[in-house]
Write a protein that holds these residues in place. Sequence first.
Motif, PDB file in Angstrom:
ATOM      1  N   TYR A  10      -4.742  10.159   2.572  1.00  0.00           N
ATOM      2  CA  TYR A  10      -3.326   9.685   2.620  1.00  0.00           C
ATOM      3  C   TYR A  10      -2.322  10.552   2.350  1.00  0.00           C
ATOM      4  O   TYR A  10      -2.483  11.551   1.506  1.00  0.00           O
ATOM      5  N   ARG A  11      -1.140  10.188   3.070  1.00  0.00           N
ATOM      6  CA  ARG A  11      -0.137  11.274   2.746  1.00  0.00           C
ATOM      7  C   ARG A  11       1.253  10.426   2.755  1.00  0.00           C
ATOM      8  O   ARG A  11       1.454   9.709   3.683  1.00  0.00           O
ATOM      9  N   GLN A  12       2.160  10.427   1.731  1.00  0.00           N
ATOM     10  CA  GLN A  12       3.439  10.043   2.133  1.00  0.00           C
ATOM     11  C   GLN A  12       4.529  11.004   1.407  1.00  0.00           C
ATOM     12  O   GLN A  12       4.385  11.536   0.350  1.00  0.00           O
ATOM     13  N   TYR A  13       5.668  11.139   2.085  1.00  0.00           N
ATOM     14  CA  TYR A  13       6.855  11.699   1.622  1.00  0.00           C
ATOM     15  C   TYR A  13       8.090  10.588   1.693  1.00  0.00           C
ATOM     16  O   TYR A  13       8.079   9.790   2.601  1.00  0.00           O
ATOM     17  N   GLY A  14       8.910  10.622   0.665  1.00  0.00           N
ATOM     18  CA  GLY A  14       9.881   9.487   0.632  1.00  0.00           C
ATOM     19  C   GLY A  14      11.049   9.825  -0.204  1.00  0.00           C
ATOM     20  O   GLY A  14      11.233  10.924  -0.916  1.00  0.00           O
ATOM     21  N   ALA A  15      12.130   9.153   0.076  1.00  0.00           N
ATOM     22  CA  ALA A  15      13.341   9.381  -0.761  1.00  0.00           C
ATOM     23  C   ALA A  15      14.224   8.021  -1.034  1.00  0.00           C
ATOM     24  O   ALA A  15      14.144   7.261  -0.025  1.00  0.00           O
ATOM     25  N   THR A  16      15.028   8.102  -1.987  1.00  0.00           N
ATOM     26  CA  THR A  16      15.731   6.825  -2.171  1.00  0.00           C
ATOM     27  C   THR A  16      17.020   7.480  -2.578  1.00  0.00           C
ATOM     28  O   THR A  16      17.364   8.407  -3.106  1.00  0.00           O
ATOM     29  N   ALA A  51      22.424   8.246  -7.334  1.00  0.00           N
ATOM     30  CA  ALA A  51      21.461   8.671  -7.609  1.00  0.00           C
ATOM     31  C   ALA A  51      20.669   9.108  -6.540  1.00  0.00           C
ATOM     32  O   ALA A  51      20.912   8.592  -5.263  1.00  0.00           O
ATOM     33  N   LEU A  52      19.705   9.978  -6.820  1.00  0.00           N
ATOM     34  CA  LEU A  52      18.789  10.515  -5.709  1.00  0.00           C
ATOM     35  C   LEU A  52      17.353  10.873  -6.048  1.00  0.00           C
ATOM     36  O   LEU A  52      17.421  11.383  -7.059  1.00  0.00           O
ATOM     37  N   THR A  53      16.436  10.367  -5.509  1.00  0.00           N
ATOM     38  CA  THR A  53      15.120  10.759  -5.633  1.00  0.00           C
ATOM     39  C   THR A  53      14.319  11.319  -4.497  1.00  0.00           C
ATOM     40  O   THR A  53      14.547  11.048  -3.259  1.00  0.00           O
ATOM     41  N   GLY A  54      13.236  11.828  -4.732  1.00  0.00           N
ATOM     42  CA  GLY A  54      12.379  12.342  -3.672  1.00  0.00           C
ATOM     43  C   GLY A  54      10.896  12.506  -4.051  1.00  0.00           C
ATOM     44  O   GLY A  54      10.768  12.723  -5.329  1.00  0.00           O
ATOM     45  N   GLY A  55       9.960  12.045  -3.310  1.00  0.00           N
ATOM     46  CA  GLY A  55       8.363  12.359  -3.792  1.00  0.00           C
ATOM     47  C   GLY A  55       7.671  12.550  -2.733  1.00  0.00           C
ATOM     48  O   GLY A  55       7.846  12.484  -1.568  1.00  0.00           O
ATOM     49  N   TYR A  56       6.467  12.929  -3.150  1.00  0.00           N
ATOM     50  CA  TYR A  56       5.250  13.304  -2.226  1.00  0.00           C
ATOM     51  C   TYR A  56       4.012  13.176  -2.972  1.00  0.00           C
ATOM     52  O   TYR A  56       3.700  13.273  -3.932  1.00  0.00           O
ATOM     53  N   LEU A  57       3.093  12.634  -1.814  1.00  0.00           N
ATOM     54  CA  LEU A  57       1.734  12.220  -2.450  1.00  0.00           C
ATOM     55  C   LEU A  57       0.723  12.532  -1.319  1.00  0.00           C
ATOM     56  O   LEU A  57       1.018  12.018  -0.059  1.00  0.00           O
ATOM     57  N   LYS A  58      -0.272  13.243  -1.443  1.00  0.00           N
ATOM     58  CA  LYS A  58      -1.520  13.595  -0.455  1.00  0.00           C
ATOM     59  C   LYS A  58      -2.870  13.423  -1.327  1.00  0.00           C
ATOM     60  O   LYS A  58      -2.648  13.893  -2.602  1.00  0.00           O
ATOM     61  N   SER A  59      -3.586  12.930  -0.799  1.00  0.00           N
ATOM     62  CA  SER A  59      -5.003  12.824  -1.297  1.00  0.00           C
ATOM     63  C   SER A  59      -6.086  12.513  -0.271  1.00  0.00           C
ATOM     64  O   SER A  59      -5.870  12.091   0.665  1.00  0.00           O
ATOM     65  N   GLY A  61       0.894  -1.236  -0.074  1.00  0.00           N
ATOM     66  CA  GLY A  61      -0.040   0.053  -0.094  1.00  0.00           C
ATOM     67  C   GLY A  61       0.695   1.241   0.011  1.00  0.00           C
ATOM     68  O   GLY A  61       0.511   2.333  -0.566  1.00  0.00           O
ATOM     69  N   ASN A  62       2.093   1.134   0.606  1.00  0.00           N
ATOM     70  CA  ASN A  62       2.876   2.416   0.776  1.00  0.00           C
ATOM     71  C   ASN A  62       4.084   2.491  -0.292  1.00  0.00           C
ATOM     72  O   ASN A  62       4.847   3.522  -0.487  1.00  0.00           O
ATOM     73  N   LEU A  63       3.997   1.630  -1.428  1.00  0.00           N
ATOM     74  CA  LEU A  63       5.012   1.544  -2.318  1.00  0.00           C
ATOM     75  C   LEU A  63       4.481   2.357  -3.634  1.00  0.00           C
ATOM     76  O   LEU A  63       3.668   1.627  -4.432  1.00  0.00           O
ATOM     77  N   LEU A  64       5.317   3.353  -3.941  1.00  0.00           N
ATOM     78  CA  LEU A  64       4.993   4.233  -4.994  1.00  0.00           C
ATOM     79  C   LEU A  64       5.797   4.085  -5.811  1.00  0.00           C
ATOM     80  O   LEU A  64       7.042   3.540  -5.720  1.00  0.00           O
ATOM     81  N   ALA A  65       5.414   4.532  -7.323  1.00  0.00           N
ATOM     82  CA  ALA A  65       6.493   4.198  -8.339  1.00  0.00           C
ATOM     83  C   ALA A  65       7.341   5.222  -8.913  1.00  0.00           C
ATOM     84  O   ALA A  65       8.011   5.063  -9.681  1.00  0.00           O
ATOM     85  N   GLY A  66       7.335   6.358  -8.297  1.00  0.00           N
ATOM     86  CA  GLY A  66       8.105   7.431  -8.581  1.00  0.00           C
ATOM     87  C   GLY A  66       9.384   7.161  -8.744  1.00  0.00           C
ATOM     88  O   GLY A  66      10.294   7.646  -9.583  1.00  0.00           O
ATOM     89  N   SER A  67      10.078   6.477  -7.882  1.00  0.00           N
ATOM     90  CA  SER A  67      11.482   6.324  -7.574  1.00  0.00           C
ATOM     91  C   SER A  67      11.972   4.953  -8.422  1.00  0.00           C
ATOM     92  O   SER A  67      13.275   4.625  -8.559  1.00  0.00           O
ATOM     93  N   ILE A  68      10.995   4.356  -8.834  1.00  0.00           N
ATOM     94  CA  ILE A  68      11.418   2.868  -9.385  1.00  0.00           C
ATOM     95  C   ILE A  68      11.702   2.902 -10.834  1.00  0.00           C
ATOM     96  O   ILE A  68      11.150   3.432 -11.646  1.00  0.00           O
ATOM     97  N   ASP A  69      13.112   2.219 -11.231  1.00  0.00           N
ATOM     98  CA  ASP A  69      13.605   2.234 -12.357  1.00  0.00           C
ATOM     99  C   ASP A  69      12.970   0.553 -13.225  1.00  0.00           C
ATOM    100  O   ASP A  69      13.035   0.439 -14.296  1.00  0.00           O
ATOM    101  N   ARG A  70      12.792  -0.098 -12.410  1.00  0.00           N
ATOM    102  CA  ARG A  70      12.859  -1.627 -12.985  1.00  0.00           C
ATOM    103  C   ARG A  70      12.252  -2.725 -11.804  1.00  0.00           C
ATOM    104  O   ARG A  70      12.374  -2.459 -10.499  1.00  0.00           O
TER     105      ARG A  70
END
Length: 613
Positions: A213-219, A190-198, A119-128
Motif C-alpha cells: 500500500y502507498r498513499q501521499y496526501g495533504a490538507t 493550516a497545512l498538512t502533508g503525509g506519506y505512507l508505504k508498506s 481504508g484510505n483515511l489516515l490519522a496524521g492530519s486529523i484534529d478531532r
Amino acid sequence: MLKPLLLLSTILAASPAVAQTGPVSDADIVVTASGVAQPADQVGQAITVITRDAIERRQIVSVADLLATTPGVTVTRNGGIGSFTGVRLRGAEAEQTLTIIDGVRVNDPSSPGGGFDFGNLLAGSIDRIEILRGPNSVPWGSQAIGGVVNIVTLRPTEGLQARGNVEYGRYDSLYANAGISGAKGGLSGALTGGYLKSDGISTAAAGTERDGYRQYGATGRLGYDIAPGIGIDLRGYYADSRTDLDGFPAPAYTFADTPEYSTAQELYGYAGVHATIGGVQNVVAFTIADINRDNYDPTFGTAPSFIGRGRSERYSYQGDWQAVRQLRLVAGAERENTRFNDGTTFADTGITSFYGEAIVTPIEALTITGGIRNDDHDAFGNHTSVGANAALALGTGTTLRASYGEGFKAPTLYQLYGPYGTRTLDPETARNYDAGVEQSLLGGRARASATYFHRDTRNQIDFDLGTFTYANIARTRAEGVELAIALKPVDALTFSANYSYIDSRNRVAGANFDNDLARRPHQTVSATVNYVFPFGLSVGSTITHVGDSFDNAANTVRLDGYVLASIRAEMPIGERLSVYGRVENLFDETYQVVRGYGTYGSTAYGGVRVKLD
C-alpha cells in the motif's frame, strides 16, 4: 442481557486496560447533533468525541482502527491497510454511515452502495472526530441511518505551531506526517502533508505474496475575517493511494495471489462565507467531492479493468438565530448534484432540501431539540424526516438523555441507472429511539454512561435474485446497550472502557428471517489505560474483544471472536522532541473479520515526534 453484563464485569476486573474514549465531557462542544455548535450536556443523542491528544497517545495510523474501539462501532477490512474498510454504527450497513470531512460529505457516488471507504483515511492530519450513533437526517440528509462520522483536520490557533512525526516498522512500513498552522489578526491557516508505504500482508489469507500500500496526501485551510462578524473559509483535502489486491485466477478461480491493484484519487473542497447580520449567523457554502477509482490486472494488459468516477457538488445555506435566551432557531437549504460513470453507464441526479430546528431551554437544566426536513429527489420525489431529543442535566452530576430520530438513504446512481438498476426505487428509511443516563462523580474524575437503543429499517435496497435487479425488499432491526466508563483517579493515570451489545436481525420473511446480519458481532469490549511517570515517560495498553459473528446471511459461515492487545510508550527528549514505539496484536492472535481475507499478526513500530509551539 445478564451474560453480556457479566462479561463486561469480568473484563473490567481482570484487564489492566480500558478504551481511550469514555462519555463526552460536558466541557466539550459538539456540532454533529444539530449541525451547529452545542455544549455536549445539552444534546440528547449518543456522541463520542476523539481529540488529537487521544490520536497521538494511541499512536494511531488508520482512523478505522481507532473507531473500532469506540462504543457501537464495528469495522471490517478486506485485508491489510488500504484495503476496503467498512464502518458500521449500531449494526447498520456500512453504506448507511454518513462521513463528513471538514464540512464535505465524502460518501462515494460511484460505488454501488454509495458508502465511504475508510481504508484510505489516515490519522496524521486529523484534529478531532465526532461519532454520532443513530439516525440523524434532519441536519444531514441522506445516508445518516446508522449515524454520522464527522472529521475535522488540523485547525489553526493563535500564533504559529508546527508538528511532525516519522515512524518505521514491520513489513517495511514507513509513515511520515507534518503540519503547520497559525493565526494572526483576521488571517488563519493550516497545512498538512503525509506519506505512507508498506509491503503489507497478503490480502488472501491463503496467499503468500504480500500486497502493499502507498498513499501521499495533504490538507489545507485558510480563513480571513473581512470585517467583524464577516469572513471567508476555504478548506481542501487530497489523497492519492495505490493498493495491491488479490483475485480469483484461473484455473481454480478461488481467492488467491494475483498481481491486481487499485488506485484512488480523492479530492474534497469547501468554500464558505459567514456573516452575522441582525443577530443571525449566516453561512453560505459550496462543497465538492471528486473520487476517481481504477482497478488494474496486469495479466490482461495495462488498461484499467474497472473505472469509477464519482462527483458531488453541494450548495448550502444555514442560518442560526438565538431569538431569546430560551430559544435558538436553525434553518437551512441545500442543493446537491451528483454524477458517476463506470465507463459504460453515465448518470446524474440531484436533491433539493429544506430543514428547520428549534433548540429550546425552558429551564436551565433542560434542553429540548426538535426538527423537520424535506428532501425533493429528482428520481423518487419528496421525503420528510423528523427528529427530537432532550437532555436533562441535574445538579447531582446526572444527565438524562433521550432521542427519537429518523434517517433515510437515497438510492445510489448505480442502483437507479446501472445495468441492474431500477428507476422506481424508494429511499431506505429508519426510525430509532434511544434513552440513556450519564453520571459524573469525584469532581469529574469519574464518569459512567449507559444507553439503550432500538432501530427499525425499512425499504432497504438489496439485489433481488428473482428479477436480477435492485429492489426495496429488505428490512432489518437492531437494538442493544452501550456502556462506557472513564476514570482519572490521579492526573497521571487515565482509564476508560466501553461495552456494546448489538442484536442486528434480518426481518425479511423467508429462509433467513430473524438471522443475524452478516459480520455483526453481538458483543464488543474495548479498554485502555495510560500512565505518565514523573520523569515524562508515558506508557499505555489497549485490549479489544470482538465476539463471534457470521460471514453470510444464511448464518452458515461463522467468524470466531478474537481479542487484540497492544502496548505503547513515548519518552520526551527535551520540550519539543519525543521518541515512541508500540506493539500491536501483542499475542499474535489469528483471526478473520471477512472470510478468506488476511489480517495482521504481531507488529512493532517505532518513531520520532516533534512539536514546535
